[in-house]
Design a protein around this motif. Structure first.
Motif, PDB file in Angstrom:
ATOM      1  N   UNK A 153       0.838  -1.012  -0.168  1.00 55.78           N
ATOM      2  CA  UNK A 153       0.112  -0.157   0.044  1.00 55.78           C
ATOM      3  C   UNK A 153       0.945   1.287  -0.116  1.00 55.78           C
ATOM      4  N   UNK A 154       0.552   2.349  -0.586  1.00 53.69           N
ATOM      5  CA  UNK A 154       1.337   3.404  -0.602  1.00 53.69           C
ATOM      6  C   UNK A 154       0.407   4.550  -0.330  1.00 53.69           C
ATOM      7  N   UNK A 155       0.956   5.758   0.387  1.00 52.85           N
ATOM      8  CA  UNK A 155       0.205   6.946   0.573  1.00 52.85           C
ATOM      9  C   UNK A 155       1.449   8.080   0.408  1.00 52.85           C
ATOM     10  N   UNK A 156       0.780   9.262  -0.320  1.00 42.96           N
ATOM     11  CA  UNK A 156       1.547  10.544  -0.640  1.00 42.96           C
ATOM     12  C   UNK A 156       1.826  11.134   0.734  1.00 42.96           C
ATOM     13  N   UNK A 157       3.078  11.572   1.054  1.00 42.32           N
ATOM     14  CA  UNK A 157       3.365  12.376   2.315  1.00 42.32           C
ATOM     15  C   UNK A 157       3.674  13.854   2.047  1.00 42.32           C
ATOM     16  N   UNK A 158       4.374  14.163   0.788  1.00 40.19           N
ATOM     17  CA  UNK A 158       4.744  15.319   0.495  1.00 40.19           C
ATOM     18  C   UNK A 158       5.557  15.850  -0.945  1.00 40.19           C
ATOM     19  N   UNK A 159       5.314  16.850  -1.154  1.00 36.04           N
ATOM     20  CA  UNK A 159       5.816  17.232  -2.634  1.00 36.04           C
ATOM     21  C   UNK A 159       7.309  17.341  -2.535  1.00 36.04           C
ATOM     22  N   UNK A 160       8.085  17.250  -1.657  1.00 34.66           N
ATOM     23  CA  UNK A 160       9.212  17.195  -1.354  1.00 34.66           C
ATOM     24  C   UNK A 160       9.841  15.926  -1.011  1.00 34.66           C
ATOM     25  N   UNK A 161      10.851  15.695  -1.835  1.00 37.62           N
ATOM     26  CA  UNK A 161      11.410  13.929  -1.622  1.00 37.62           C
ATOM     27  C   UNK A 161      12.547  14.377  -0.407  1.00 37.62           C
ATOM     28  N   UNK A 162      13.046  15.559  -0.004  1.00 35.45           N
ATOM     29  CA  UNK A 162      14.200  15.681   0.753  1.00 35.45           C
ATOM     30  C   UNK A 162      15.525  15.011   0.205  1.00 35.45           C
ATOM     31  N   UNK A 163      16.001  13.970   0.991  1.00 44.27           N
ATOM     32  CA  UNK A 163      17.093  13.336   0.408  1.00 44.27           C
ATOM     33  C   UNK A 163      16.928  11.996  -0.060  1.00 44.27           C
ATOM     34  N   UNK A 164      15.601  11.746  -0.216  1.00 46.33           N
ATOM     35  CA  UNK A 164      15.348  10.361  -0.997  1.00 46.33           C
ATOM     36  C   UNK A 164      15.569  10.382  -2.217  1.00 46.33           C
ATOM     37  N   UNK A 165      16.083   9.665  -2.849  1.00 50.60           N
ATOM     38  CA  UNK A 165      16.144   9.380  -4.475  1.00 50.60           C
ATOM     39  C   UNK A 165      15.152   8.628  -4.958  1.00 50.60           C
ATOM     40  N   UNK A 166      14.931   9.205  -6.310  1.00 45.72           N
ATOM     41  CA  UNK A 166      13.935   8.770  -7.004  1.00 45.72           C
ATOM     42  C   UNK A 166      14.233   6.936  -7.116  1.00 45.72           C
ATOM     43  N   UNK A 167      12.998   6.109  -7.179  1.00 49.91           N
ATOM     44  CA  UNK A 167      13.072   4.768  -6.895  1.00 49.91           C
ATOM     45  C   UNK A 167      14.044   4.168  -7.994  1.00 49.91           C
ATOM     46  N   UNK A 168      14.189   4.559  -9.154  1.00 51.39           N
ATOM     47  CA  UNK A 168      15.013   3.863 -10.275  1.00 51.39           C
ATOM     48  C   UNK A 168      16.449   4.161  -9.914  1.00 51.39           C
TER      49      UNK A 168
END
Length: 174
Positions: A153-168
């Protein structure tokens, strides 16, 4: 070896789940939670693997599941197909991708020296801010038999990813 195989499958499933839903997802930071029968029976991970997974934004609760923060870029959200990067690195391809309304399904076919087998993923978007999906896989990884069912399951948290890199970009390179 079984621990490494289960970890790799779980990371590929997370990438697949994120990628499958990306075209319906709002860009930004998402929290994804996955429960899996493989995780329930998986031996304790070595500290190095736990640390590597934490660096990728993955935490491992004790209830047979994992939680991960995943970054979906605007380009990923606008793309009307599954990003193949994570699956290709595992020797897998998405085939027969179908969409009907807020639902999707696809076959996952793996045929590499590391991983062989077939799976099916399907899911539903409740909105562009949440989704649920299931994944079933049967095959081998590093010569070991693997049968796995997982629910994500997934839920949106924020428009800003911070230091998390895109999944790819977060998937380990071969």
């Amino acid at each position: 070896m079984r621990t490494t195989a289960s970890s790799a499958i779980l990371l590929a499933v997370l990438a697949c789940a994120a990628g499958s839903a990306a075209a319906q997802m709002k860009p930004g930071l998402w929290e994804m939670t996955m429960t899996s029968d493989a995780m329930k029976n998986m031996p304790k991970l070595p500290p190095e693997q736990v640390e590597q997974m934490r660096k990728m934004g993955v935490s491992i609760p004790q209830n047979g599941g994992i939680a991960s923060k995943v970054c979906i870029t605007k380009e990923m959200a606008e793309r009307n197909q599954t990003p193949e990067t994570g699956m290709n690195q595992m020797g897998c391809q998405a085939k027969n991708h179908q969409r009907t309304g807020n639902s999707y399904s696809m076959d996952i076919v793996c045929n590499s020296t590391d991983m062989k087998g077939e799976g099916k993923a399907k899911g539903t978007y409740a909105s562009n801010q949440s989704f649920t999906s299931t994944y079933d896989f049967k095959g081998t990884m590093h010569g070991q038999p693997v049968t796995q069912r997982s629910e994500t399951s997934g839920k949106w948290l924020s428009a800003d990813c911070g230091n998390i890199k895109p999944v790819a970009e977060a998937m380990p390179r071969k």
